[in-house]
Each structure stands twice: as C-alpha cells, then as structure tokens.
Design a protein around this motif. Sequence first.
Motif, PDB file in Angstrom:
ATOM      1  N   TRP A   1      -2.830   6.152   3.713  1.00 29.55           N
ATOM      2  CA  TRP A   1      -1.911   4.762   3.106  1.00 29.55           C
ATOM      3  C   TRP A   1      -2.555   3.787   3.376  1.00 29.55           C
ATOM      4  O   TRP A   1      -3.930   3.609   3.351  1.00 29.55           O
ATOM      5  CB  TRP A   1      -0.478   5.254   3.496  1.00 29.55           C
ATOM      6  N   VAL A   2      -1.672   2.719   3.825  1.00 35.25           N
ATOM      7  CA  VAL A   2      -2.125   1.148   3.645  1.00 35.25           C
ATOM      8  C   VAL A   2      -3.053   0.691   4.880  1.00 35.25           C
ATOM      9  O   VAL A   2      -3.847  -0.060   4.482  1.00 35.25           O
ATOM     10  CB  VAL A   2      -0.925   0.208   3.673  1.00 35.25           C
ATOM     11  N   ASP A   3      -3.342   1.503   5.608  1.00 36.60           N
ATOM     12  CA  ASP A   3      -4.332   1.311   6.663  1.00 36.60           C
ATOM     13  C   ASP A   3      -5.445   1.596   6.507  1.00 36.60           C
ATOM     14  O   ASP A   3      -6.587   1.560   7.442  1.00 36.60           O
ATOM     15  CB  ASP A   3      -3.718   2.003   8.011  1.00 36.60           C
TER      16      ASP A   3
ATOM     17  N   VAL B   1      -0.004  -6.296   2.764  1.00 37.80           N
ATOM     18  CA  VAL B   1      -1.028  -5.701   2.126  1.00 37.80           C
ATOM     19  C   VAL B   1      -1.241  -6.722   0.978  1.00 37.80           C
ATOM     20  O   VAL B   1      -0.687  -7.558   0.517  1.00 37.80           O
ATOM     21  CB  VAL B   1      -0.610  -4.410   1.679  1.00 37.80           C
TER      22      VAL B   1
ATOM     23  N   LYS C   1      -5.581  -3.717  10.302  1.00 38.80           N
ATOM     24  CA  LYS C   1      -4.656  -2.674  10.724  1.00 38.80           C
ATOM     25  C   LYS C   1      -5.403  -1.565  11.614  1.00 38.80           C
ATOM     26  O   LYS C   1      -4.623  -1.053  12.448  1.00 38.80           O
ATOM     27  CB  LYS C   1      -3.832  -2.107   9.622  1.00 38.80           C
TER      28      LYS C   1
ATOM     29  N   THR D   1      -3.482   3.980  -1.857  1.00 41.20           N
ATOM     30  CA  THR D   1      -2.319   3.581  -2.485  1.00 41.20           C
ATOM     31  C   THR D   1      -2.311   3.768  -3.743  1.00 41.20           C
ATOM     32  O   THR D   1      -1.203   3.172  -4.177  1.00 41.20           O
ATOM     33  CB  THR D   1      -1.890   2.228  -1.777  1.00 41.20           C
TER      34      THR D   1
ATOM     35  N   ASP E   1      -7.967  -4.575   4.739  1.00 39.44           N
ATOM     36  CA  ASP E   1      -6.585  -3.898   5.452  1.00 39.44           C
ATOM     37  C   ASP E   1      -6.261  -4.917   6.431  1.00 39.44           C
ATOM     38  O   ASP E   1      -5.255  -4.754   7.450  1.00 39.44           O
ATOM     39  CB  ASP E   1      -7.114  -2.729   6.180  1.00 39.44           C
TER      40      ASP E   1
ATOM     41  N   ASP F   1       7.466   1.577   0.465  1.00 42.05           N
ATOM     42  CA  ASP F   1       6.358   1.247  -0.324  1.00 42.05           C
ATOM     43  C   ASP F   1       5.873   2.458  -0.879  1.00 42.05           C
ATOM     44  O   ASP F   1       4.947   2.382  -1.578  1.00 42.05           O
ATOM     45  CB  ASP F   1       5.239   0.539   0.428  1.00 42.05           C
ATOM     46  N   GLN F   2       6.191   3.804  -0.804  1.00 37.50           N
ATOM     47  CA  GLN F   2       5.975   4.959  -1.396  1.00 37.50           C
ATOM     48  C   GLN F   2       6.911   5.190  -2.699  1.00 37.50           C
ATOM     49  O   GLN F   2       7.942   4.886  -2.527  1.00 37.50           O
ATOM     50  CB  GLN F   2       5.834   5.990  -0.634  1.00 37.50           C
TER      51      GLN F   2
ATOM     52  N   THR G   1       7.046  -2.736  -1.598  1.00 38.67           N
ATOM     53  CA  THR G   1       6.457  -3.283  -0.533  1.00 38.67           C
ATOM     54  C   THR G   1       7.105  -4.490   0.154  1.00 38.67           C
ATOM     55  O   THR G   1       7.191  -5.760  -0.563  1.00 38.67           O
ATOM     56  CB  THR G   1       4.975  -3.506  -0.546  1.00 38.67           C
TER      57      THR G   1
END
Lengths: 173, 932
Positions: B63-65, B529, B498, B87, B495, B197-198, B239
């Motif tokens: 995911w976002v990281d 993000v 993160k 993502t 990122d 955020d998903q 998000t």
Amino acid sequence: MRDDRMKWAPAGRELATFEGDGFRFQCVTMQSQALVSASDILTRMPDALGWPDVICGQSYVLSLRRDRVLVVNGPFVQDGWDSELSQAVSDVTDALTVFEISGPNTLALMRRGAEISFEAPSRSASRLLFGFGVFAYRYESHDTVRVHVNHAHSDAFAQALRQAATRMQATLT
Amino acid sequence: MTSYRIDHGGLIDRTRPLVFTFDGRSYTGFDGDTLASALLANGVRIMGRSFKYHRPRGPWSAWVDDPNAIMNVKLNGREFPNCAATTTYLEDGMAARSVNAFPSAQFDVKGGLDLMHRWLTAGFYYKTFMWPNWHLFEPVIRKMAGLGEISRDVFEDYVSDQVHDCCDTLVIGGGGTGLAAAREAVETGENVILVDDQKTVGGGLFRTGLIEGQAAADWVEAQVAAIESGGGRVMRATTAFGIHDHKLVGLAEHGKFGCPPRLWRLRPGRIILASGALDRPITFANNDRPGVMSLDGACEFLARYGVLVGRNIATLSNNSGAESSARTLEQAGANVVTLDPTAGHACAIGGKRLRGVELNGAFHYADTILCSGGQTPLVHLWRHAGGKLDWNDDLQAFVPGKAPEGMIAVGSANGFFDLQHALDDARAVGADTARPNKKSSYKLTPLWPKPGSKGRQWIDFQHDVTIKDVELAARENYVSVEHLKRYTTLGMASDQGKTSNMSGLAAMAAVLDRPIPEVGTTTFRPPFVPQPLALYAGQRKATLFSPLKRLKLEPEHRAADAALVEYGGWLRPGWFGSGDPTEHIFNEVQLVRETAGIFDASPLGKIEILGPDAEAFVNFAFYNTIATLKPGHVRYGFLLNERGIVMDDGVVARLGDNRFVISCSSGHVDHVRDHLEVWRQDCNDPERIFVHDTTQHWSTVTVTGPRARDILEKIDTRIELAADAFPHMTVREGTFDGAPIRVARVSFTGELSFEVSIRNTYATALWNALLKSGASIGAGPVGSEAMMILRAEKGYIIVGKDTDGLTMPHDLGFTVPRLKKKAAFIGDRSLHMQVGNETDRRALVGLEVDTGSAMLSTGAHIVADGSKPRTLGYVTSSYDSPTLKRPIALGLLEQGAERIGEKITVWHLGKTVTATVCPPCFYDPEGVHLDA
C-alpha cells in the motif's frame, strides 16, 4: 496592453437562470437596498436577521455587523447623515446583485464555496462564498437562499456557482 | 515465476478479468487488483528502477508505504505520471510503463551507473560539479534526474470538486479499531464520518483469521452496516492527507483512474486517529533486491488479492507478530523458513532473481525474503495537528504522546498491536468512556542498522541512500536529522520516508552513539501521500483564478468594438476599434485634446464618509488639509500609510457638513476602504464616523476635452454648467432622466472635464445620451490607454506606477502639508524622520529625449556616470505623445528637483541613451485648459 475581450465571456451571460440536480439559481431584482449604519442600529432594528434565519416578506433587514444593517425593499430614506437618529444611510441598490438558490441541494452547492451549515448560526448575514464577500440568508423556505453579491463580481460569482454545480453533479466514476 | 495467484481467496472479483500492459507486455488481472498485485500475480517482480543507481526494484509493500513501484499510467488517451502501482487500482485497458528506466524496468541501459557507486555517494554532486560552474553540468543532470514524464496534454476538465463539511467525530482509518470506534460513536448519537483510503474498508483485518468469532469480511460488514444504519458515513477510497489549523482535515476522495479526486475540507468536533502502523524494513546487505519485501505487505497481497509473493520464503523478523504471518503464508502454499536476523550478519544472495539469504555464514535457499523489523505507528497526521511523540522502548518506536486538542489515537497508530486490546480501547474512545489498561503481549528484540557492517545496506530504497551515506553525512557533520535528510536525500522520495526514516535516524543514532529519541525525527508535513495539484486548485483557475470586476457598461463597450484590458482588477476598454491599437489610441488622445472624449470611469472609488466626525476623520486620513473644504467643493490629496509612503491619491468631494465622498484610484478602492475602516476604529470614535463603500452602485462617465461643456449641455442635468457657476474642483448634484446624478469638475487629462456619476440602472441611458450628444460635434468614446498618455502629458501620476514603496508626498512636489499642516494625519511622524529628510530622495521628474531619439523604456535605469555606475532612479512612465509629437517620460530621480535641465544617462538592457531632466508637466503648465 493586451486585448482580452475574447478571454472574458460578455458580462451578463453567466447571470441566466440555471437548473441543476436538486437546485436552481436565478437573479432576482430588489426594489431597493440601503446600507444603514449606527452604533445602536441592532437595538433599534432587533428584527435584523442573520444566518440561517428564514426571512419572510418583501421588506426585511439583514444584520451585517454590530453597527450596520442592509435594509431590503424598505421605505425610502434620504441618503446621508441623519443627525436625529445618528445614522448613516447610503443607497446601494445597484451595488448588489441578488441571487436566489433554491432546491433540496442548495446547501450542498453552497458548501462548494464556504464552510457553511444550518447548525452554525451567525448574527451576521455576511460571509465569504466562493471567495466573494456576500450577504446570505434563507428566504421564505428552508431550502431557498438569497445571496447578495457586489455587482462587479456578479458574473464571476455566477460562473463559480455554475462550475461548482457542474463539479457537484459529476461523479468520480 | 516466483509470485503467483492462488486459486482462492482475496477480495478481487475473479469473474471480471481486466487486460493491461506493463512496459509493452500484455497481462491480465482482476477487478479489485492494484497494478502491483496484478503484476505479481503474473510473476512480474521488477517494477521500477531506483533513482540514482538504477538498481532493479520490486514492490516493498502492498500500500502507501511502497517506494519502489512507480509508473506512468495511460488510460483512455490520458497519461498520468508517478502513479504508485500498489495504490493504483487496475482498470481494463491500462498501459503502465516504468519510470526512470529505458527501455524497461527489466533491462535498463542506465543500470551501469551502479558500477560507479563508489564515486556517487551522498552529496557527490555538491562537491564534484562546483568547478568550473554548476550550470555547465546542470542540463545533463536535470535530464537524468526525475521519475515519470508529465504528459504534454492539457486536461481542461481535470478539475477537482471541493466541498466543505463538518461532523462530530471523524475516524481516520477503516481497520478494526477505526470501525469499532466509529460504531461506538455512532451508537452514542454522534454524527460520525469514517474515512479509509482503500476501496474496501477493513485495513489489515483480512490478514487475520476470526475476529470476535466472525470471519474478517463478515465482521467488517457488520461494523459498516451498524455505522451506516446509525446515520454515520463511511467514505471509501478517501485519504486524510493533512490536518491543518483548527482541526481542518483535508480529505482526498478518489474515484476511477483519471478522474480528479474530490477535496473535502472537513471540520470535525473530534478526530480519532486509527491510521495503523507500518512494517519496518530490516537493514542488511543487499536488502534492496527485488523479492525482499515487507512481511505485512506479503500477507496483504495474499489476503486482499490472492497473490502469493513467493514459493520459497525466508522470513527475517525480530518481533512476535511475525509468527502468525509465516503460518498464513505456509497455509497458502509457500515453503517458509523463519530466521532470526538479530542472530548475526545477514546478506541477500542473488541479483534480479533472489537465490537465498545468508545468515551468520549459513546459506538458506529462498526466492523471497520477507522482513519485519517491528511496527512503526503512522503518526503523520498526529504530528500535522501538533501532537507530541514519545519514544516507547518496548516497541522501539515513536508513539503518540501529548495529544493535540480534540484528537486521540487508537489501535496500532497508538502502539497497541494486540487486536483485542486495540478493539476494546477503540470502543472506549468511541463511546468516550474510560480506556482499559491492559498489558501488551507484543514482544520485540531491538534491531537497527549497524554502522560499519559489511555490504551495501539500503535505507532509502527509492533514493539509493545506504548506511554508508549516513556514516559519510555524520563524518561531514550533517548530524541533525534535518541536515541528514537534505544532504543524503533520505526520506525525500515519493513515499516521504515512510520506510526509511526510522532506519535512517536509528543509523545516525548508532553512528553518534546516542539514543534514538535524542536524534529525533524530521518534520511531518502534509500531504501524507502525494496529491495532484488540481485537488488544491479546484475551480480557481483561468478566469476564476482572480476574477476581474465587470463594468455595467461593458455590453455598450463591446458593441462599440472596444478592446478590453485589465486595469487594476477591472476589465475596461483599453481603446476602441480593431486592428493596430497605436493608431486608435493616438486618435483618441487627439480627440480629447481637440474636441472631447467620453470615458467610462466607473471604477473610480466612491467611498462615503458620514457622521459628525467625518470632517476630522477625512482630514486625519489625508495628507492634505481637508478640514477647510466647503460643501460643493472637491480637493485632490494623498492617502499615506503609517510610514508616510503614498498609498493612494484621489479627490475628496464634500457633499454636506457630515458627508464626504472619496474618489480614490480604481484599483485601490478595496484597500482604501479597509484602510479607512481600520483607522476609523483605531484612533477615532467609531460611533461618530461611518464608511460606506458605494463604488459599485454608481457608474461614472467622464466627458473631457475643450468641447466637454457643449456635450453635457445637450442633455438635461438641471445643473448650471457655465465656468463661473461651476468652476474647476467643485461638485454639483442634479438629475438625468429623473435619476439623481453627481457631477464633479475634476480632470485627469488637463482638459475641461466633467465626471458624471449615476446609479447603474441609468448608466446605459446616460452613456448613450452623451455619445449621441458628442457625436454631433465629432466627439467619441476613449479608452484607458489614451487616458494614460493624456495624464502623463499633464504630469499627473498613477500611484504604484509613478510611485514606489518609498515615495513620500514631498517627492512628488507636495511639500506644504508636511511643513504646515497642524492637525495630526496618518504618516505625519514618518515624514519627519531621517528617511523623510534625506537629501538624496528620489523625486518625480519629467524626462525629455534628444530630438529624433526613440522613447525611453519604462523601467530603464537612470545611472550615474563613472567607473562604477550606480542607479539614481528609473523611468516610471514613457509614451510617444501625439499632442507634443515627441516622446515624453516620467521618472523618479535622486535629487530630481535640483536636476532640472541636467543631462542624464539612461541604461536599459545594455544600451545607454541620454535624456534631459525637466518638470513633469509637459502640457499646459499654466492650467488654461483645465480652468476653461
């Protein structure tokens, strides 16, 4: 020194009535609008209304700030300083264009341009909407809002409303 | 193929296959996949290249990281750069290509740069490219730098919707604790919004087995149903990217690929932060190889997308949370070997394809290495809001400390890694009751980068920052984490650190032999993000970016073929007629000088000052003495700021004992009104003075020229217009067509002029009447450009053009009030300070060029001769004068008044010309025309 006449749509074009999904906005004409200022004006005019008061009738008074009201469609009052009442009066009928937004999605549309809700009252009808200083209040129904906008920005305000309406109706799919 | 799709599980819709391409090759995924999961399902592991060394990169997490799988993605003819594959939800027909790689991520010709890594350490270009000049190397370096390429197409409709909203409670994070807290809050009657955020809420729950006796999906569904049936809102694919002052939360709601996200500016009563935690990387030799991944990330790929990231997996973990994850992967079909990275030196073996891991000299076969170096709570939003962080030695992590007002952290974000413990705590927070005090069963052995250890050990995967770079930075005394970040670019990848920040600051702590909390963290700033700029801009672009004010008479001007130009925030006629503007402008100037011009001056200020103290107040606000002004008269003057600088000029008309009208510059009306309001309340009795800005109620039509009176006389104004009855600098009130009008005899051209103001409703009738009247004697409309020339010929200034932020009124020749005005006025004190008395102040002058020379350039410097030229002033206005048949100019010049007749040198863009200093008034200095 650049001729921008094509860049800007002719003034007045944006002011036509617009109907969207659950709202409608149009320009309405006021017979008169007058700024009245006095230190005790809200004491003398306790019926001056703010947000989200629902205003009824043809003639009414909006509270703008602690020493100023806007008298809409009121009786004629001579411009200038009234020594007897210690109040200043200026006719601004042509300075403010009035929009009426109505329908169940009125507040949703306004929320595109301001942090506004019926649960957050204000003694004043003044606020920023889409970046323009306006006077806003509910008129004769819970989902009809009147907005007074400076005349010179009325086209831009209407354009902002239209674009916000378009964005609002567009889904993210 | 090491990674593959297992035949069951995941949240994807296996009945909806989607076709897409990556680096030109076609693949198939399913609805619900991300680009990364779909590629892994197809056995594709290398999805990008690192920024500096172009090393091959596979996804680190799900995911976002993830810092590695960055792509340009095209769909339906629109291409967007730097999309995170982990993502970006897959859509049919997507064409993705790797960034920073040519021709593909699998084979990148710049991969050879890695061979030069010994010379490309942190800060290498600061040192290497200093000589002979950085700019010599800059073009090549800039060409090599950067990730994705931005599309050259402009998507006019890519405009974000922006909405303001509010709620009682905002829950950020739709994992177990977020859902539990939101449900409790809803059940206590609060207006609740939960954002995640998903697309599918649930966070990491799908990785676990039963939750409170229910399957994860069922439990999540039950919570969502309870929240929504209680009136709460669940916003998916949304998000929370920043928290700003007064709890203003920025939310980006995402839709289909290519649709601009919607911005929500949310003002909640309280915020429950349930943003979870991230699995930390472990720093060991070759830890950047494709196939080295986050253990949590691998489990997420399995749980959400049914993708097993490897067949033979080695796990490296220092914490108690890894055990169950390893079992889950095993149950899905992988061979898993569990290794303890705290036992000694580890090294990944292999290149693009992993062969195994060496631990303390022992080789373990593996195609995939999954790491878990401990959980790092996601505290970004907590820090945006001003919350403090505390170091937790047991967790080896920064956790939320002193809370910002109205905000509370729960679950993993708060360092609670036991699910049931976290759920109980979240429910208490949601219901606003006492929080349970339980002991965590989570155990962890500290494991941080070891400076001096063997091999290349990556800390920032995208920016290629290794532990050696951190050591180098420390040797060069970049020991503050903020300096470390900027020197090595650690944490500056897309990122935003993160994955890398904790390892980086731990490495610095180890190098310095200091505890980690003493080294501290870098600053957390929004957005959490990356977000497209369109999200922030919304519809404020093009003509709505800074909308101009519009004239009531614009339709008449358009009908008369006016060229419309912006002047001081208004759209006004610059000149009338198409084609070459110069000819039209010259003709209009001559028209005014010989007959008369009719000019729309509506934007001029009409700010009324009313009340018993109005006279004293206007006298106080103006530099010039206004107290002696009689009703029916008009006076020119300056408004100064507190520093004595000319803020605006204009005329004041006195309509009665207690009523003045300030006609300030068109572009300064709003500023002057606010300035007057401030001073009204500050140094005066606000109950005896009122400021009403009536500018937009009125339109003003100026009739100017020797025949102006003839034009006005033909319309019925009920005003005696003869010179002796209506002299210069007076004002009269009359009527036109039954409507009140105000006529002022003031002039901006040097000619006989009447400014006729009428309320907008009647403006068109007045304009047409005056045009009709003027046409009979050959007069016509004129635009602002002609007015510019006319006023410059007369030596009249425009504040802000012929003045600057240093100009005082005596620089413009207005000296008397400074010396003699007894009443206090704004700026008075400053005029008498040293700066106001300097002998070399720049004063307004006229400038004449030598016969036959071209006109001077506006902005050109007036320079002192000599070996070391110095600017003495500059040209403020310059025109070819149709009246005088030669160029004229105005300027500000040091000791200008004493230099009349002096030859000066004017420099512009490397060329010099000479000019002669003269008085600023070129036309009718005696004022014969003005007083006509």
